[in-house]
Write a protein that holds these residues in place. Structure first.
Motif, mmCIF file in Angstrom:
data_model
loop_
_atom_site.group_PDB
_atom_site.id
_atom_site.type_symbol
_atom_site.label_atom_id
_atom_site.label_comp_id
_atom_site.label_asym_id
_atom_site.label_seq_id
_atom_site.Cartn_x
_atom_site.Cartn_y
_atom_site.Cartn_z
ATOM 1 N N ILE A 1 0.843 -1.208 0.000
ATOM 2 C CA ILE A 1 0.000 0.000 0.000
ATOM 3 C C ILE A 1 0.871 1.248 0.000
ATOM 4 C CG2 ILE A 1 -1.636 1.338 1.390
ATOM 5 C CD1 ILE A 1 -2.896 -1.341 2.226
ATOM 6 N N ALA A 2 1.927 1.248 0.819
ATOM 7 C CA ALA A 2 2.845 2.386 0.832
ATOM 8 C C ALA A 2 3.516 2.552 -0.526
ATOM 9 C CB ALA A 2 3.893 2.196 1.930
ATOM 10 N N LEU A 3 3.930 1.447 -1.133
ATOM 11 C CA LEU A 3 4.575 1.499 -2.442
ATOM 12 C C LEU A 3 3.649 2.098 -3.488
ATOM 13 C CD1 LEU A 3 6.800 0.718 -4.485
ATOM 14 C CD2 LEU A 3 5.786 -1.570 -4.558
ATOM 15 N N GLU A 4 2.393 1.649 -3.530
ATOM 16 C CA GLU A 4 1.448 2.150 -4.523
ATOM 17 C C GLU A 4 1.127 3.623 -4.287
ATOM 18 O OE1 GLU A 4 -1.011 2.494 -7.695
ATOM 19 O OE2 GLU A 4 0.352 0.831 -7.206
ATOM 20 N N ALA A 5 0.910 3.996 -3.023
ATOM 21 C CA ALA A 5 0.583 5.391 -2.722
ATOM 22 C C ALA A 5 1.739 6.320 -3.094
ATOM 23 C CB ALA A 5 0.229 5.532 -1.250
ATOM 24 N N LEU A 6 2.980 5.929 -2.801
ATOM 25 C CA LEU A 6 4.133 6.765 -3.149
ATOM 26 C C LEU A 6 4.348 6.809 -4.663
ATOM 27 C CD1 LEU A 6 6.615 5.724 -0.317
ATOM 28 C CD2 LEU A 6 5.324 7.870 -0.521
ATOM 29 N N THR A 7 4.063 5.695 -5.339
ATOM 30 C CA THR A 7 4.163 5.700 -6.800
ATOM 31 C C THR A 7 3.169 6.682 -7.403
ATOM 32 O OG1 THR A 7 4.882 3.390 -6.823
ATOM 33 C CG2 THR A 7 3.990 4.270 -8.871
ATOM 34 N N ASN A 8 1.938 6.695 -6.880
ATOM 35 C CA ASN A 8 0.939 7.653 -7.362
ATOM 36 C C ASN A 8 1.356 9.086 -7.042
ATOM 37 O OD1 ASN A 8 -0.666 5.618 -8.366
ATOM 38 N ND2 ASN A 8 -1.952 5.492 -6.528
ATOM 39 N N ALA A 9 1.956 9.282 -5.852
ATOM 40 C CA ALA A 9 2.413 10.634 -5.490
ATOM 41 C C ALA A 9 3.490 11.127 -6.441
ATOM 42 C CB ALA A 9 2.927 10.630 -4.047
ATOM 43 N N ARG A 10 4.377 10.235 -6.851
ATOM 44 C CA ARG A 10 5.427 10.622 -7.776
ATOM 45 C C ARG A 10 4.862 10.912 -9.168
ATOM 46 N NH1 ARG A 10 8.061 6.373 -7.427
ATOM 47 N NH2 ARG A 10 7.282 5.370 -9.308
ATOM 48 N N LYS A 11 3.874 10.150 -9.596
ATOM 49 C CA LYS A 11 3.333 10.304 -10.933
ATOM 50 C C LYS A 11 2.416 11.519 -11.060
ATOM 51 C CE LYS A 11 1.711 6.490 -12.731
ATOM 52 N NZ LYS A 11 1.000 5.191 -12.818
ATOM 53 N N TYR A 12 1.637 11.800 -10.008
ATOM 54 C CA TYR A 12 0.604 12.823 -10.133
ATOM 55 C C TYR A 12 0.823 14.032 -9.224
ATOM 56 C CZ TYR A 12 -1.598 8.682 -12.107
ATOM 57 O OH TYR A 12 -1.841 7.551 -12.842
ATOM 58 N N GLY A 13 1.859 13.998 -8.376
ATOM 59 C CA GLY A 13 2.111 15.107 -7.464
ATOM 60 C C GLY A 13 3.163 16.067 -7.989
ATOM 61 N N ASP A 14 3.736 16.808 -7.041
ATOM 62 C CA ASP A 14 4.757 17.809 -7.420
ATOM 63 C C ASP A 14 6.149 17.387 -6.995
ATOM 64 O OD1 ASP A 14 4.604 18.035 -4.707
ATOM 65 O OD2 ASP A 14 4.313 20.218 -4.675
ATOM 66 N N GLY A 15 6.322 16.124 -6.627
ATOM 67 C CA GLY A 15 7.644 15.639 -6.241
ATOM 68 C C GLY A 15 7.857 15.554 -4.751
ATOM 69 N N THR A 16 6.840 15.844 -3.920
ATOM 70 C CA THR A 16 6.955 15.737 -2.468
ATOM 71 C C THR A 16 5.780 14.936 -1.935
ATOM 72 O OG1 THR A 16 5.731 17.787 -2.059
ATOM 73 C CG2 THR A 16 8.137 17.959 -2.326
ATOM 74 N N ALA A 17 6.000 14.307 -0.780
ATOM 75 C CA ALA A 17 4.949 13.522 -0.142
ATOM 76 C C ALA A 17 5.265 13.372 1.330
ATOM 77 C CB ALA A 17 4.799 12.152 -0.795
ATOM 78 N N ASP A 18 4.248 13.134 2.119
ATOM 79 C CA ASP A 18 4.392 12.866 3.554
ATOM 80 C C ASP A 18 3.936 11.445 3.821
ATOM 81 O OD1 ASP A 18 5.256 15.470 4.085
ATOM 82 O OD2 ASP A 18 3.193 16.198 4.245
ATOM 83 N N LEU A 19 4.715 10.728 4.607
ATOM 84 C CA LEU A 19 4.399 9.351 4.959
ATOM 85 C C LEU A 19 4.498 9.186 6.470
ATOM 86 C CD1 LEU A 19 3.953 6.296 4.475
ATOM 87 C CD2 LEU A 19 6.422 6.098 4.059
ATOM 88 N N THR A 20 3.417 8.714 7.072
ATOM 89 C CA THR A 20 3.386 8.465 8.517
ATOM 90 C C THR A 20 2.931 7.042 8.765
ATOM 91 O OG1 THR A 20 2.859 10.780 8.976
ATOM 92 C CG2 THR A 20 2.419 9.176 10.730
ATOM 93 N N VAL A 21 3.739 6.305 9.510
ATOM 94 C CA VAL A 21 3.404 4.937 9.903
ATOM 95 C C VAL A 21 3.201 4.939 11.411
ATOM 96 C CG1 VAL A 21 4.121 2.532 9.934
ATOM 97 C CG2 VAL A 21 4.776 4.005 8.011
ATOM 98 N N ALA A 22 2.000 4.545 11.837
ATOM 99 C CA ALA A 22 1.671 4.570 13.266
ATOM 100 C C ALA A 22 1.349 3.160 13.731
ATOM 101 C CB ALA A 22 0.485 5.507 13.520
#
Length: 392
Positions: A305-326
């Motif tokens: 899930i983290a891999l897919e979400a970060l892949t989408n962030a890279r493809k459709y975002g501006d090059g930055t993302a926040d990731l929190t694992v709790a």
């Protein structure tokens, strides 16, 4: 073999079989009408005996076509024959037995026994009307034994057939259930492998695409950086090949020595993932709670899930993302957010979010994805870590 052949032929042509048996019984009843007990005058066959023979033929030949009307007609026809001859002819008794047996095959036990008593009562009254014996004479009740045997045998046959049918039905249902379960497992396995392939290919191919596009643009102005981009492409392609080989290995027999034995990736490899994508996605990574060993299914689902979400962030975002694992006592949660970049028509298959939701649902968790109130795209995953809940 001949007896088995006769039974098979009788089963294929029941009406003709009944007609043949009825004809034999009719001929036998006429032949035996000449026999009389010792010490009594010789009895001659009369038209009434012929009528009784015809009655047994018609009853046996037509018993399957209309059991109840045949029984009623046989009972009514038996009355005048019994009254005229002074006793119930054996052919009539046989006809009534055949009719009662057939009715017993088609109805319940209570009904057939009440019907048998009613037929006997009619015959008993006919005995009293035509015979010299008093009403208490035991001879008037002999027919009850024959009719009772026919009813009991018919009821037992019906019960045995119902039991065999129930056993066959259960066996058929069990076979259908096994086939449906096998088909369900095949579909689930295909979905699981499809998710694995999508996660692996989408991530690494996205890295290759980004690096190749960047190398093309910087080739003229900054040629010294092309080598680094090509190295990143090579690493991503190599990783994609290895991951694909692992997923394909899931299809192999576990006894195949070529099948991969490397355990699937989990949150422990999250740091390596962030290092791989650091060149083209800046991730602000946070962790809350004490990291611990997770059930294998939860660990794999969280990583994918983290891999897919970060892949989408890279493809459709501006090059930055926040990731929190709790980490909490009952669950592990992941929150991935990124600014929404400029829309790119025709890009994306839509299977990524669906795959994340399916992964979470398979272990009793859930995933939500969409633009939040601040205008950022947010993915929230909550995965239970209780082993019993995960495997239930």
């Amino acid at each position: 073999m001949e007896l088995a052949g006769l039974r098979r032929a009788a089963g294929l042509h029941p009406q003709w079989t009944d007609a043949a048996v009825g004809l034999c019984l009719a001929a036998l009843s006429i032949a035996t009408s000449h026999f009389t007990p010792l010490g009594e005058p010789q009895q001659e066959a009369t038209g009434h005996h012929v009528a009784a023979a015809m009655l047994v033929f018609v009853t046996v030949a037509c018993r399957r076509l209309a059991p109840w009307p045949v029984l009623a007609g046989t009972t009514v026809a038996a009355v005048p024959l019994t009254v005229v001859l002074g006793s119930q002819p054996l052919a009539v008794t046989v006809a009534l037995m055949a009719a009662i047996y057939t009715v017993a095959l088609a109805t319940d036990r209570r009904t057939v026994w009440l019907t048998t008593l009613g037929v006997f009562a009619v015959g008993w009254l006919a005995h009293l009307a035509g015979g010299p014996e008093p009403w208490w004479d035991p001879g008037n009740s002999v027919d009850l034994a024959f009719l009772g045997m026919a009813a009991a045998y018919g009821d037992a046959t019906r019960s045995r057939r119902a039991y065999i049918a129930a056993v066959e039905d259960r066996a058929t249902r069990a076979e259908q259930t096994r086939e449906e379960e096998a088909r369900r497992r095949v579909v689930e396995e295909r979905l699981r492998i499809a998710r694995e392939l999508h996660d692996v290919v989408a991530h690494h191919i996205a890295v290759v695409k980004v690096q190749a596009t960047g190398a093309r643009h910087i080739g003229q102005s900054r040629p010294e950086q092309v080598a680094a981009a090509l190295d990143a492409i090579s690493r991503s392609a190599d990783a994609a090949l290895k991951e694909t080989a692992y997923v394909v290995g899931l299809l192999r027999d576990s006894r195949d020595p070529a099948a991969p034995t490397r355990p699937p990736r989990g949150l422990a490899q999250l740091t390596n993932l962030l290092d791989d994508i650091a060149d083209h996605l800046t991730v602000d990574h946070h962790r809350s709670g004490e990291a611990r060993q997770l059930p294998a299914a939860v660990d794999v689902a969280a990583y994918r899930i983290a891999l897919e979400a970060l892949t989408n962030a890279r493809k459709y975002g501006d090059g930055t993302a926040d990731l929190t694992v709790a980490y909490t006592p009952q669950a592990v949660t992941l929150d991935i957010t990124n600014p929404v970049g400029r829309a790119r028509p025709g890009q994306g298959s839509g299977y990524g979010i669906l795959g994340m939701c399916e992964r979470a649902a398979a272990i009793g968790g859930r995933v939500t994805a969409g633009v939040d109130g601040s205008g950022r795209f947010a993915v929230h995953a909550s995965l239970p870590t209780d082993v019993h809940a995960v495997t239930a």
